[in-house]
Design an enzyme around this catalytic site. Structure first.
Site, PDB file in Angstrom:
ATOM      1  N   VAL A  53       0.808  -1.227   0.000  1.00  0.00           N
ATOM      2  CA  VAL A  53       0.000   0.000   0.000  1.00  0.00           C
ATOM      3  C   VAL A  53       0.841   1.277   0.000  1.00  0.00           C
ATOM      4  CG1 VAL A  53      -0.244   0.309   2.513  1.00  0.00           C
ATOM      5  CG2 VAL A  53      -2.133   0.974   0.985  1.00  0.00           C
ATOM      6  N   TYR A  54       2.122   1.196   0.315  1.00  0.00           N
ATOM      7  CA  TYR A  54       2.954   2.397   0.333  1.00  0.00           C
ATOM      8  C   TYR A  54       3.068   2.941  -1.091  1.00  0.00           C
ATOM      9  CZ  TYR A  54       4.529   0.721   4.960  1.00  0.00           C
ATOM     10  OH  TYR A  54       4.594   0.282   6.262  1.00  0.00           O
ATOM     11  N   GLY A  55       2.384   4.072  -1.310  1.00  0.00           N
ATOM     12  CA  GLY A  55       2.386   4.635  -2.652  1.00  0.00           C
ATOM     13  C   GLY A  55       1.662   3.767  -3.661  1.00  0.00           C
ATOM     14  N   LYS A  80       3.972  -6.372   3.214  1.00  0.00           N
ATOM     15  CA  LYS A  80       2.705  -6.548   3.923  1.00  0.00           C
ATOM     16  C   LYS A  80       1.535  -6.425   2.951  1.00  0.00           C
ATOM     17  CE  LYS A  80       4.697  -3.451   7.412  1.00  0.00           C
ATOM     18  NZ  LYS A  80       5.458  -2.636   6.447  1.00  0.00           N
TER      19      LYS A  80
END
Length: 313
Positions: A53-55, A80
């Site tokens: 989900v990061y970016g 994750k």
């Protein structure tokens, strides 16, 4: 750099880990991010943490580019899943674990990850389904070990009671001198269950670097000044009384011949159930500074005084 065993796994990970939450998602900073990865590896940091989900995949893509040509066995790679990747893609269902794992591997340009973590607990999916899917992911060879982040204690216990499924080896909580929630049961449960902590935000989103001064404007280039990143900051941490206490802790750090950031990281690492404290960096020099906390010897009385000075949030 010192290393610690990650729970009941065969992984030895660096006491300082390198994360890619906020500094890997801006295209104009990509080369800085890649330089930071290489500096981390050069000084012995082998634990690299990211998330799909990061970016929305950007951090994994940049990390994959940074690791191109690096011997795969020389680093421990963690990612994750859970948070939405689209209107239809979120959670820890069987289908999502299969889909998101394959997508992460493609972005990271690897055949397996060492640690696959459930970013939060999915109350919409039966726990049995999640654990069975994680077990299959390990059996497939695409994942070596599994962990979780910020799960409720009762859900951790329920997962540990299931038979014939893979066992968790890691927990990723927020933990720092300003956020001590893991001490309320998580550390003791984990210690007796073969689970280690890989801590996020050990510097309390930069507050424990001492850059924010009481009754002064926040620095223009700081996380608190950024509308997106600042939204994650606990507003209580910017209260004048808290910032004044942080400056008092800086004096304790000086007594230990450490910077405030090094002292705060050493405090986290004083806990034997913590395997690694994950830090971010926007410049390679920051990584060198943080890495010095590994193996630091600090008089426990200084830590006790720091705990007395700082309010618990």
């Amino acid at each position: 750099m010192k290393y610690r065993k990650l729970g009941n796994s065969e992984l030895l990970i660096s006491e300082i880990g390198f994360g890619s939450w906020l500094t890997f998602t801006e295209p104009q900073r990509k080369q800085f991010a890649i330089s930071c990865v290489h500096r981390a590896l050069d000084i012995g940091i082998n634990f690299l943490d990211t998330a799909n989900v990061y970016g929305q995949g950007a951090a994994e893509t940049v990390l994959g580019e940074a690791l191109t040509g690096v011997k795969r066995e020389s680093y421990v790679l963690a990612t994750k899943l859970f948070f939405p990747m689209s209107n239809a893609d979120r959670g820890l269902s069987r289908g999502q674990i299969q889909k998101q794992l394959d997508a992460s591997l493609k972005r990271l340009k690897v055949h397996y990850v060492d640690l696959y973590q459930c970013h939060r607990y999915d109350f919409d999916t039966p726990l049995e389904e999640t654990m069975e899917a994680l077990t299959r992911a390990v059996a497939s060879g695409k994942v070596r070990y599994v962990g979780f982040s910020e799960w409720p204690l009762d859900r951790i216990e329920a997962a540990l009671e299931l038979k014939n499924v893979v066992r968790f080896v890691s927990s990723q909580p927020q933990y720092s001198l300003l956020h001590r929630e893991p001490e309320n049961g998580l550390l003791s449960l984990s210690a007796k269950s073969g689970i280690s902590q890989v801590v996020w935000s050990p510097l309390a989103q930069g507050i424990l670097t001492g850059k924010y001064l009481p009754k002064s404007p926040v620095p223009a280039n700081s996380r608190a000044a950024d509308p997106a990143m600042g939204a994650f900051l606990n507003p209580d941490w910017l209260a004048p009384a808290t910032l004044a206490a942080v400056q008092e802790v800086r004096k304790l750090a000086a007594n230990a011949n450490l910077t405030l950031a090094q002292f705060a990281l050493a405090w986290v690492l004083r806990q034997p159930n913590v395997a690694s404290a994950i830090v971010g960096a926007s410049r390679p020099e920051q990584i060198n500074d943080n890495a010095t906390a590994s193996g630091a010897h600090v008089d426990p009385a200084l830590f006790t005084e720091a705990e007395r000075l700082l309010p618990r949030h």
